[in-house]
Design an enzyme around this catalytic site. Sequence first.
Site, mmCIF file in Angstrom:
data_model
loop_
_atom_site.group_PDB
_atom_site.id
_atom_site.type_symbol
_atom_site.label_atom_id
_atom_site.label_comp_id
_atom_site.label_asym_id
_atom_site.label_seq_id
_atom_site.Cartn_x
_atom_site.Cartn_y
_atom_site.Cartn_z
ATOM 1 N N GLN A 123 2.744 6.145 1.553
ATOM 2 C CA GLN A 123 1.864 5.263 2.316
ATOM 3 C C GLN A 123 1.817 3.914 3.223
ATOM 4 O O GLN A 123 2.286 3.580 4.565
ATOM 5 C CB GLN A 123 -0.376 5.122 1.896
ATOM 6 C CG GLN A 123 -1.081 4.628 2.881
ATOM 7 C CD GLN A 123 -1.397 5.116 4.102
ATOM 8 O OE1 GLN A 123 -0.918 6.810 4.087
ATOM 9 N NE2 GLN A 123 -0.944 4.525 6.225
ATOM 10 N N GLU A 124 2.435 3.276 1.982
ATOM 11 C CA GLU A 124 3.339 1.890 2.518
ATOM 12 C C GLU A 124 4.312 1.995 2.999
ATOM 13 O O GLU A 124 4.404 0.770 4.505
ATOM 14 C CB GLU A 124 3.584 1.141 0.892
ATOM 15 C CG GLU A 124 2.432 0.725 0.046
ATOM 16 C CD GLU A 124 1.650 -0.358 0.956
ATOM 17 O OE1 GLU A 124 1.470 -0.701 2.260
ATOM 18 O OE2 GLU A 124 0.513 -0.235 0.776
ATOM 19 N N SER A 125 5.456 3.022 3.017
ATOM 20 C CA SER A 125 6.801 2.683 3.186
ATOM 21 C C SER A 125 7.509 4.090 3.567
ATOM 22 O O SER A 125 8.906 3.957 4.192
ATOM 23 C CB SER A 125 7.786 1.607 2.808
ATOM 24 O OG SER A 125 7.787 2.560 1.216
#
Length: 525
Positions: free
Chosen positions: A362-364
């Site tokens: 989800q972050e990267s």
Amino acid sequence: MMGNARDVHDSDRPHVSWWGRWIGMVFLVALPLGWWLKTYPPTTPHPPGSEILINSIFERTPQLTQIHERGFLRVATLINPTIYVPDKNQPQGLEYDLVTRFAQRLGLGVKFIVAKNIDKAYQLVDENKADFAAAGLVVSLAREHLFRYGPSYVSVRRQLVYRQGVPKPKSLKDIGDAPLAVEQGSSSQNWLTEQAKKGLLAPDSQNTASGGTNATPDPHDYAIQVQLEDSGINTLKALESGSVDYAVMLSHETMLGQKISNKIHVAIDLGPPVSFAWAFSRHADKSLYNASVAFFNEIRSNHELKNLIDRHYAQFEQLDQRLAQQFLDDVESRIAPYLSAFKAAGEKYDIDWRLLAAMGYQESKWQPDASSHQGAYGIMQIMLPTAQDLGLHDRGNPAKSIMSAAKYLSQLRTQIPEKAKEPDLTYFAIAAYNIGIGHLSDAFTLTEEQGGDPNRWQDVRERLTELSDPKIYRKLRYGYARGEETVQYVENIRALHDLMIWVGTRNEPNPVSSNEQSAQETTQP
């Protein structure tokens, strides 16, 4: 630099099967049986007098008394994403959560007996090999002469589903003589029989099944060509692979299928909504049944049932279809270099490594050099001040970044109010990772002021979206925040975490052939 994050063996690399995005689903039907399989002897119809014998057992001693003497419930179930997932780390599913809570209130353990299909689940109960069935069963009039249904707890819709590339049908008659996939023994199959009896499907014959334990109709009773599948997941797979163009399914399975495949579409709803309920044998007395009624009354009144349904369905309702499909593709192409780092961090801080992997995606999208306009950097998108506090000097090192993120998440968990319980505690920590503990504290305060429960993610989630409202945030200690983005962030991670669990055991051997027995036992303390 990748550090030790790339130090993995080829055997650790995920592999996606020929039917692509269904890799996260297949193991729920077949692959995990290598872990839990313990077969029953072949089942046979009741011999003469056996029903009298079963009835006499319960006449001598009430069913609930017998269960307490045994020490555990025997529960027939099915492997399905929203029913029961026998994960080797932590089993899950709505039925798993409901049954284990029911058992805890009775002071009992649980033995889950996984049946091959719906008919077999009912048969286990009818033959007193299971105390009841909790398998996402729809209340069926055709079975009520043998089974007593408990309180309904989930409402779903029956739907006509079609495969991309074929005309959208407006009714069942529009599919002509094309095969129609239906789960064997399901309420949808019985519903088709009723439509045929009413003349709505112009049945070829009237030799429909009646009576008996299974009450399963003959597929030749329809002018429509019915193709029976062992499970809802196999029904979706038949659509995905193109072996059928049409199916009748329930909406909770259709919703999940649409999230991970762009080939599945809903044509129309068929009839009114239907309800899930546990099934108890009418051979038994009502002692266990009455206990279940009291249990559902309790969890309905204290909102525990609502919270559990939200836990297993809400994240998929909000999950973006493209994100889900890209995620399943990237499991093959991107996560392998970082598997050992996620597992090491999870073990050190007692966090499910698959949750950390879902957060990293989800972050990267698992890119170690990803950066944001706000200054976050690396695979876990850690801000520089936070990195300094954590002692992280190289945010571009995936292994160190993942370990620091796990450390940070563990710290955030300790800052959540003590009354918050799992899984809400973890959801709050994930939200704080994104929005900051200060803004989350504002959401706690707002929730309590508005009469909600600040210890329930479902209630706090609603107030997070108000942190961007000028009428609200100007009165709060930490001011404005894009809370709606945090809500989506948490819900995505919840869904991706579940997908990680389903994908995780896909390489397990499958020793079960179609000729072997269909039941297995899993004991939970």
